[in-house]
Design a protein around this motif. Structure first.
Motif, short mmCIF file in Angstrom:
data_model
loop_
_atom_site.label_atom_id
_atom_site.label_comp_id
_atom_site.label_asym_id
_atom_site.label_seq_id
_atom_site.Cartn_x
_atom_site.Cartn_y
_atom_site.Cartn_z
N PHE A 181 0.92 -1.21 -0.19
CA PHE A 181 0.16 0.00 0.26
C PHE A 181 0.96 1.22 0.01
CE2 PHE A 181 -4.06 1.67 2.28
CZ PHE A 181 -4.12 2.74 1.28
N VAL A 182 0.96 2.10 -1.18
CA VAL A 182 1.79 3.25 -1.15
C VAL A 182 1.49 4.31 -0.40
CG1 VAL A 182 3.00 4.59 -2.96
CG2 VAL A 182 2.47 2.23 -3.54
N GLU A 183 2.38 4.74 0.33
CA GLU A 183 2.01 6.00 1.27
C GLU A 183 2.76 7.24 0.50
OE1 GLU A 183 3.55 4.72 4.89
OE2 GLU A 183 1.57 3.63 5.33
N GLY A 184 3.69 6.94 -0.13
CA GLY A 184 4.36 8.39 -0.69
C GLY A 184 5.92 7.82 -1.49
N ASN A 207 10.29 -0.42 0.35
CA ASN A 207 10.54 0.76 -0.63
C ASN A 207 10.57 0.15 -1.92
OD1 ASN A 207 11.54 3.22 0.91
ND2 ASN A 207 12.79 1.67 2.00
N VAL A 208 9.71 0.64 -2.90
CA VAL A 208 9.52 -0.16 -4.13
C VAL A 208 10.04 0.93 -5.33
CG1 VAL A 208 7.73 -1.29 -5.50
CG2 VAL A 208 7.33 -1.23 -3.07
N ARG A 209 10.84 -0.04 -6.13
CA ARG A 209 11.16 0.50 -7.36
C ARG A 209 10.08 -0.02 -8.51
NH1 ARG A 209 14.02 -0.84 -12.04
NH2 ARG A 209 15.39 0.67 -13.10
N MET A 210 9.55 1.30 -9.02
CA MET A 210 8.44 1.11 -9.90
C MET A 210 8.41 1.88 -11.17
SD MET A 210 5.34 -0.76 -9.70
CE MET A 210 3.91 -0.91 -10.77
N GLU A 211 8.33 1.08 -12.16
CA GLU A 211 8.03 1.78 -13.54
C GLU A 211 6.80 2.30 -13.96
OE1 GLU A 211 10.65 2.28 -15.52
OE2 GLU A 211 12.41 0.95 -14.85
N TYR A 212 6.55 3.33 -12.99
CA TYR A 212 5.17 4.01 -13.42
C TYR A 212 4.94 5.43 -12.85
CZ TYR A 212 0.19 4.00 -12.80
OH TYR A 212 -1.41 4.54 -12.72
N GLY A 213 4.76 6.35 -13.48
CA GLY A 213 4.74 7.65 -13.30
C GLY A 213 6.02 8.15 -13.07
N ASP A 222 5.03 13.13 -10.21
CA ASP A 222 3.82 12.76 -9.94
C ASP A 222 3.46 11.79 -8.93
OD1 ASP A 222 3.27 14.20 -12.54
OD2 ASP A 222 4.05 12.51 -13.60
N ALA A 223 3.64 12.24 -7.73
CA ALA A 223 3.88 11.35 -6.52
C ALA A 223 2.32 10.83 -6.18
CB ALA A 223 4.31 12.03 -5.25
N GLY A 224 1.35 11.60 -6.64
CA GLY A 224 0.11 11.41 -6.25
C GLY A 224 -0.38 10.18 -7.21
N ASP A 225 0.26 10.02 -8.17
CA ASP A 225 -0.14 8.80 -9.10
C ASP A 225 -0.28 7.50 -8.48
OD1 ASP A 225 1.52 9.88 -12.26
OD2 ASP A 225 -0.33 10.63 -11.40
N LEU A 226 0.31 7.24 -7.44
CA LEU A 226 0.67 6.05 -6.84
C LEU A 226 0.14 5.73 -5.32
CD1 LEU A 226 3.74 3.92 -8.18
CD2 LEU A 226 1.45 3.74 -8.65
N VAL A 227 -0.04 7.26 -4.95
CA VAL A 227 -0.23 7.19 -3.25
C VAL A 227 -1.62 6.68 -3.29
CG1 VAL A 227 -0.65 8.94 -1.42
CG2 VAL A 227 1.45 9.03 -2.83
N MET A 276 13.27 -3.84 0.46
CA MET A 276 13.40 -3.31 -0.98
C MET A 276 12.68 -4.15 -1.77
SD MET A 276 15.27 -0.52 -0.39
CE MET A 276 15.49 -0.09 -2.05
N GLY A 277 12.00 -3.62 -2.76
CA GLY A 277 11.01 -4.69 -3.65
C GLY A 277 11.11 -3.88 -5.07
N GLU A 278 10.66 -4.89 -6.07
CA GLU A 278 10.28 -4.21 -7.29
C GLU A 278 8.79 -4.55 -7.78
OE1 GLU A 278 12.87 -5.99 -9.99
OE2 GLU A 278 14.62 -4.84 -9.46
N GLY A 279 8.22 -3.74 -8.46
CA GLY A 279 6.77 -3.91 -9.05
C GLY A 279 6.49 -4.80 -9.82
N THR A 280 5.78 -5.79 -9.74
CA THR A 280 5.59 -6.98 -10.69
C THR A 280 4.23 -6.88 -11.56
OG1 THR A 280 4.37 -8.14 -8.70
CG2 THR A 280 7.03 -8.38 -9.16
N GLY A 281 3.59 -5.66 -11.17
CA GLY A 281 2.12 -5.86 -11.88
C GLY A 281 1.69 -4.34 -12.03
N THR A 282 0.23 -4.20 -12.40
CA THR A 282 -0.46 -3.22 -12.72
C THR A 282 -0.97 -2.64 -11.31
OG1 THR A 282 -1.15 -3.75 -14.62
CG2 THR A 282 -2.44 -1.67 -13.66
N PRO A 283 -0.82 -1.47 -10.70
CA PRO A 283 -1.35 -0.86 -9.64
C PRO A 283 -2.89 -0.87 -9.60
CG PRO A 283 0.50 0.49 -10.39
CD PRO A 283 0.27 -0.54 -11.45
N TRP A 284 -3.57 -1.22 -8.24
CA TRP A 284 -4.93 -1.23 -8.23
C TRP A 284 -5.51 -0.31 -7.18
CZ3 TRP A 284 -6.91 -4.23 -4.08
CH2 TRP A 284 -5.77 -4.87 -3.57
#
Length: 456
Positions: free
Chosen positions: A390-393, A416-422, A426-431, A448-456
């Motif tokens: 759950f992304v907080e910022g 802490n997630v490395r994410m190829e998104y936004g 554009d911090a508000g995109d995933l918060v 530490m982690g890496e995003g593996t799918g589409t945020p929902w």
């Protein structure tokens, strides 16, 4: 009118300050930085000695500002305000309002009267016989819910009836007062309707909810089930729990509701039965370990955290070793540990013998060293696993082409997630969104982690 709130202590104080901010903003007040404010509000904690002394220091810093501008004044709320009361008026002439945990509901109106020109020095320190509902219309709206990451805290009770030997809470927050369950469920449902996805239920001892008349005959287990069943709620947490009051139905709920996060803060305080008795905790280590076993059976992936006190009056090396043994046996992901310190009015003040401060400090270091080792092992075991965060910022850790985000897994661990998104702009995109993540590395206290799918 510009105001600034400084908060000390527990999550309940944080939640109270958030409510007070909204209440003042609805009256046209403006939250400001320390350099710009005219009204300084300190929401205080007296569980330990250092936060109390910090309050005095922080208020003292306002003195020069108050001398330069007669409009400047200070309000003190929370546990230290309840404890010291009108003594603040004598010590600091620019303190115009003190209010306890029950008095916060009247604080916005009192502050308005003072700003309007009233010469009063108001003290809102009476304990109410029942939970006093606050301004319901000022609870989080859809916009504020989204802006805060779609997380919310909901108070379900106030005060405590346990009177543990070391604890000042019953004297500063009063006796237990449960909120009416219908009001709790209604607030939770309204928050979810406004966009909130995660709710944390708050109380000094949530497990004793409903044991007074305010709960209208509904137990905490019953309330938990009602909230967990709210459609649209993704995550539910609660804090804090007293082991003596946790009911089988609450333990069972962890296995029944996916919404209920697999994490529980369950204060142990000591692994020694002799110390637990002296602390007036009213359970034994055996009883506590039985609860732990039942929780792990109900939810095998449950993560436990705890509170521990070292150096309580009369604690021997054997008593302390029992605490280390319990810490290792449970395998807590993390713990809050402290040296015992006398608080005025509590039973432990008169208990002897006192533990030498240097001995207590050495024990605390040993305990925290063991906890750090256990924490590292717990985190390393997660490398390679997948979870939803759950992304907080935005994360403080940035580097490379893709931004990194900070969030929490279902157990409440920071990831802490490395994410190829936004982009970082554009911090508000995933918060406030859930991100499928694969854990790639364990740090000292975080993952530490890496995003593996589409945020929902």
């Amino acid at each position: 009118m510009k105001f600034h709130i400084t908060t000390f202590g527990c999550q309940m104080n944080v939640h109270d300050s958030q409510w007070l901010t909204r209440a003042l903003e609805s009256r046209g007040w403006q939250e400001a930085g320390e350099d710009e404010a005219l009204v300084y509000i300190f929401n205080t904690c007296s569980v330990r000695d250092k936060p109390e002394q910090k309050v005095y220091s922080e208020i003292g810093r306002i003195a020069a500002h108050a001398r330069r501008d007669p409009r400047v004044f200070v309000a003190v709320g929370g546990c230290v305000a309840q404890q010291i009361g009108r003594g603040f008026f004598e010590r600091f002439p620019f303190v115009r309002l003190v209010f306890g945990s029950d008095g916060i509901a009247g604080a916005p109106n009192a502050l308005e009267r003072i700003v309007a020109g009233s010469d009063e020095r108001a003290a809102l320190l009476d304990f109410m016989p029942a939970y006093e509902e606050r301004e319901a219309a000022l609870e989080q709206s859809a916009g504020s819910a989204a802006g805060s990451g779609r997380q919310a805290f909901v108070t379900i009770m106030q005060g405590c009836d346990n009177f543990c030997a070391y604890c000042i809470v019953p004297y500063t927050r009063g006796r237990q007062k449960s909120r009416h369950p219908d009001a709790v469920v209604e607030e939770c449902r309204a928050l979810v309707d406004s966009g909130v996805r995660e709710i944390t239920l708050l109380g000094q001892n949530v497990n004793s909810f409903g044991m007074d008349k305010g709960g209208a005959g509904v137990s905490f287990g019953g309330l938990l089930r009602q909230v967990a069943a709210i459609k649209g709620l993704d995550r539910l947490r609660f804090t804090t729990s007293h082991p003596k009051d946790i009911a089988p139905e609450v333990i069972a709920a962890f296995g029944e509701f996916e919404t209920l996060c697999p994490s529980l803060h369950l204060p142990l305080q000591s692994g020694s039965d002799a110390m637990l008795k002296a602390m007036r905790r009213r359970y034994t280590l055996g009883h506590y370990m039985g609860i732990v076993e039942a929780l792990k059976q109900a939810r095998p992936d449950i993560v436990l955290t705890t509170d521990l006190i070292v150096g309580f009056p009369g604690e021997t090396e054997a008593d302390f070793q029992a605490t280390l043994d319990a810490l290792a046996a449970v395998g807590y992901d993390s713990s809050f540990s402290f040296k015992y310190s006398d608080r005025p009015g509590v039973a432990a003040v008169n208990m002897e013998p006192k533990v030498d401060p240097q001995v207590a400090a050495e024990r605390l270091m040993r305990l925290q060293t063991l906890q750090n080792s256990i924490t590292r092992k717990c985190l390393k075991m997660l490398v390679g696993t997948e979870t939803d965060v759950f992304v907080e910022g935005l994360s403080r850790i940035q580097g490379g082409d893709a931004p990194s985000w900070k969030g929490r897994d279902p157990a409440g661990r920071v990831v802490n997630v490395r994410m190829e998104y936004g982009g970082c702009e554009d911090a508000g995109d995933l918060v406030g969104m859930m991100v499928p993540v694969r854990i790639t590395e364990a740090k000292k206290y975080t993952l530490m982690g890496e995003g593996t799918g589409t945020p929902w």
